[in-house]
Design an enzyme around this catalytic site. Structure first.
Site, PDB file in Angstrom:
ATOM      1  N   HIS A 247       7.467   3.735   8.094  1.00 34.08           N
ATOM      2  CA  HIS A 247       6.609   4.775   7.521  1.00 34.08           C
ATOM      3  C   HIS A 247       6.148   5.792   8.555  1.00 34.08           C
ATOM      4  O   HIS A 247       5.906   5.474   9.721  1.00 34.08           O
ATOM      5  CB  HIS A 247       5.394   4.142   6.845  1.00 34.08           C
ATOM      6  CG  HIS A 247       4.559   3.298   7.781  1.00 34.08           C
ATOM      7  ND1 HIS A 247       3.557   3.822   8.562  1.00 34.08           N
ATOM      8  CD2 HIS A 247       4.592   1.968   8.047  1.00 34.08           C
ATOM      9  CE1 HIS A 247       3.000   2.861   9.268  1.00 34.08           C
ATOM     10  NE2 HIS A 247       3.612   1.720   8.979  1.00 34.08           N
ATOM     11  N   ASP A 248       6.070   7.026   8.122  1.00 32.39           N
ATOM     12  CA  ASP A 248       5.504   8.136   8.905  1.00 32.39           C
ATOM     13  C   ASP A 248       6.324   8.498  10.135  1.00 32.39           C
ATOM     14  O   ASP A 248       5.813   9.150  11.050  1.00 32.39           O
ATOM     15  CB  ASP A 248       4.051   7.829   9.315  1.00 32.39           C
ATOM     16  CG  ASP A 248       3.164   7.550   8.121  1.00 32.39           C
ATOM     17  OD1 ASP A 248       2.901   8.485   7.361  1.00 32.39           O
ATOM     18  OD2 ASP A 248       2.757   6.380   7.929  1.00 32.39           O
TER      19      ASP A 248
ATOM     20  N   GLY B 155       6.408   2.236  12.816  1.00 27.35           N
ATOM     21  CA  GLY B 155       5.722   3.341  12.167  1.00 27.35           C
ATOM     22  C   GLY B 155       5.273   4.425  13.127  1.00 27.35           C
ATOM     23  O   GLY B 155       5.040   4.188  14.315  1.00 27.35           O
TER      24      GLY B 155
END
Length: 258
Positions: free
Chosen positions: A121-122, A139
């Site tokens: 994520h991200d 992440g």
């Protein structure tokens, strides 16, 4: 003409542009948008608020847009955004962003992503990168343009890898990697410059020499990190190829591999 295999499941709210091809047994979720001429292989799952650009080739068994592996995630409508002309090979996993991050995971254009690569994520990935098999990003990782990650490279969360950098096989990146630098080792250390990559991309001998001078300041002159950083930022405006260092140090917070 868009082609959808009879065994594929495409949600009626999904948006497919012209000449998209969806392979057998693939599943496309309600909030997915796919750009023109993108090819989706068999048994691919694309879910979440995922936007995919044009002329991508996504191979069988990829999983794109699944929820992040983050216990704080509560179903927010975060996003995965993939640009144009990317090759995404088998068993890759790209997750959505989180509201505690930037809210989206982003992949740029013209990237070559090999099998079993994981983007958490991200993460933000630039253009013209190559990720070899089993490279994994935790992440909030940022990857610059023209970066090469060797097979089984692991990048710790919040790390930044600068433009034209390269990691060796099974490198463990725990701090930021400056532009043009090669990183190697389980706890990655600097291993010279990606000079061959620079030559292949058309850098002149003078430009490569300028970057070598920066490498010496960072790693060969015995300067403290802060003094070396200040000296590099001072020189970054002296040549276009050095601007990448100013951009890198403006974002770097973890310190660099030493």
């Amino acid at each position: 003409m868009t082609t959808i295999h009879p065994t594929a499941i495409v949600h009626p709210d999904a948006e497919l542009a012209e000449n998209v091809c969806i392979g057998a047994y693939s599943v496309i979720g309600a909030h997915v948008r796919i750009g023109a001429r993108t090819q989706i292989g068999a048994h691919v799952v694309i879910d979440g608020h995922t936007e995919i650009g044009e002329d991508n080739h996504i191979f069988q068994f990829a999983s794109l847009g699944a929820i992040p592996q983050d216990k704080k995630y509560r179903g927010e409508p975060t996003r995965l955004i993939i640009g144009d002309r990317n090759t995404i090979r088998e068993f890759t996993t790209f997750n959505l962003g989180t509201v505690t991050g930037i809210g989206e995971t982003r992949i740029g254009n013209d990237n070559w992503i090999m099998a079993y690569v994981h983007l958490a994520h991200d993460c933000v990935v630039g253009d013209h990168t190559i990720f070899a098999n089993n490279a994994s990003l935790a992440g909030h990782v940022t990857i610059g343009n023209h970066v090469i990650l060797g097979g089984f490279s692991l990048v710790h969360q919040f790390c930044i890898i600068g433009d034209h950098a390269m990691t060796a096989f099974a490198a463990g990146v725990h701090k930021d990697v400056p532009p043009y630098v090669m990183a190697a080792g389980y706890r990655a250390e600097p291993a010279g410059l990606n000079s061959e990559g620079m030559r292949r991309r058309g850098f002149t001998a003078e430009q490569i020499a300028n970057v070598k001078n920066i490498y010496k300041i960072l790693y060969r002159q015995g300067l403290s990190y802060e003094n070396a950083k200040a000296r590099v930022c001072q020189l970054a405006s002296s040549a276009p190829e050095l601007k990448a260092f100013a951009d890198f140090f403006a974002r770097s917070e973890r310190g660099i591999i030493r």
